[in-house]
Design an enzyme around this catalytic site. Structure first.
Site, mmCIF file in Angstrom:
data_model
loop_
_atom_site.group_PDB
_atom_site.id
_atom_site.type_symbol
_atom_site.label_atom_id
_atom_site.label_comp_id
_atom_site.label_asym_id
_atom_site.label_seq_id
_atom_site.Cartn_x
_atom_site.Cartn_y
_atom_site.Cartn_z
ATOM 1 N N ARG A 184 2.949 -0.448 -4.502
ATOM 2 C CA ARG A 184 3.545 -1.785 -4.591
ATOM 3 C C ARG A 184 2.918 -2.500 -5.782
ATOM 4 N NH1 ARG A 184 2.755 -7.121 -3.046
ATOM 5 N NH2 ARG A 184 4.659 -8.188 -2.356
ATOM 6 N N SER A 237 11.649 -3.970 5.681
ATOM 7 C CA SER A 237 10.884 -5.043 6.309
ATOM 8 C C SER A 237 11.788 -5.853 7.238
ATOM 9 C CB SER A 237 10.293 -5.977 5.257
ATOM 10 O OG SER A 237 9.365 -5.289 4.441
ATOM 11 N N LYS A 259 0.316 -11.820 0.561
ATOM 12 C CA LYS A 259 1.621 -12.431 0.298
ATOM 13 C C LYS A 259 1.592 -13.851 0.832
ATOM 14 C CE LYS A 259 5.456 -10.203 0.585
ATOM 15 N NZ LYS A 259 6.649 -9.488 1.085
#
Length: 217
Positions: free
Chosen positions: A45, A114, A143
């Site tokens: 990621r 997700s 996040k």
């Protein structure tokens, strides 16, 4: 029916990379340590890497994961996932429709999606997802815009779908026990491995805790 593309046990300790924690080391080096510690799945990621650098990193990590028989997943970028022949792709609710991602990937690649609600989870499952990432289950600094998903919702999601569910968001060695009994197949972590001084040791500890708390789910 569960997909044959991924086994629940492959998701037990799911590591997600974040170059902010490299501290002068290479991405390959820190991932090697994480894999040596017992990581069972790896997601690359990297939101800010240019295409060529992202692809080069993906190819290196895919080769490394293959040598350890660990699934290698690319976050968000289906073009990179296909270009490096990754095992799969993970997308969020804002990235692209799961059905479109499945179309791009074909039937034999892993697709993770997700989800924060039962409705999103069921829709992703019907659209061809092989597993779900559900969170944030705890407050997370990785996040900043991630909304928290109550553990009761996690339980409801695992009861509503027949594909594996991975919990993510703020999971660490101190709170992972709270996920016992939720029905999840594994825990996805970032800083709990990659921000630690001893990455291999951190991964080993988390793998032991996953074995203890999550395999009974």
């Amino acid at each position: 029916m569960r997909s044959a593309n991924i086994r629940p046990e492959d998701l037990l300790l799911y590591a997600v990379t974040d170059s902010r924690w490299l501290a002068g080391e290479s991405l390959v080096s820190v991932v090697e340590k994480a894999l040596a510690g017992g990581v069972t799945c790896l997601q690359l990621r990297e939101k800010d890497l240019p295409y060529e650098a992202f692809l080069a990193a993906a190819r290196k990590l895919h080769t490394l994961c293959q040598s350890c028989h660990v699934p290698f997943i690319v976050d968000d970028n289906w073009e990179i996932a296909l270009a490096c022949d990754a095992d799969g792709l993970h997308i969020g609710q804002q990235d692209m429709p799961a059905a479109k991602a499945r179309e791009f990937l074909g039937p034999h690649k892993i697709l993770g999606v997700s989800a924060q609600t039962v409705e999103q989870a069921v829709a992703a499952c019907q659209a061809g997802a092989d597993y779900l990432g559900v969170g944030a289950v705890f407050p997370t600094g990785t996040k900043s815009d991630a909304s928290e998903v109550p553990l009761d919702t996690v339980k409801a999601i695992t009861a509503a779908v027949d594909i594996p569910v991975v919990a993510i968001g703020g999971i660490n060695a101190e709170n992972i026990s709270q996920l016992s009994g939720t029905g999840i197949a594994g825990a996805a972590v970032v800083s709990a491995i990659f921000a630690q001084e001893d990455i291999k040791k951190a991964a080993t500890t988390l793998r032991q805790q996953c074995n203890h708390y999550l395999r009974t789910c």
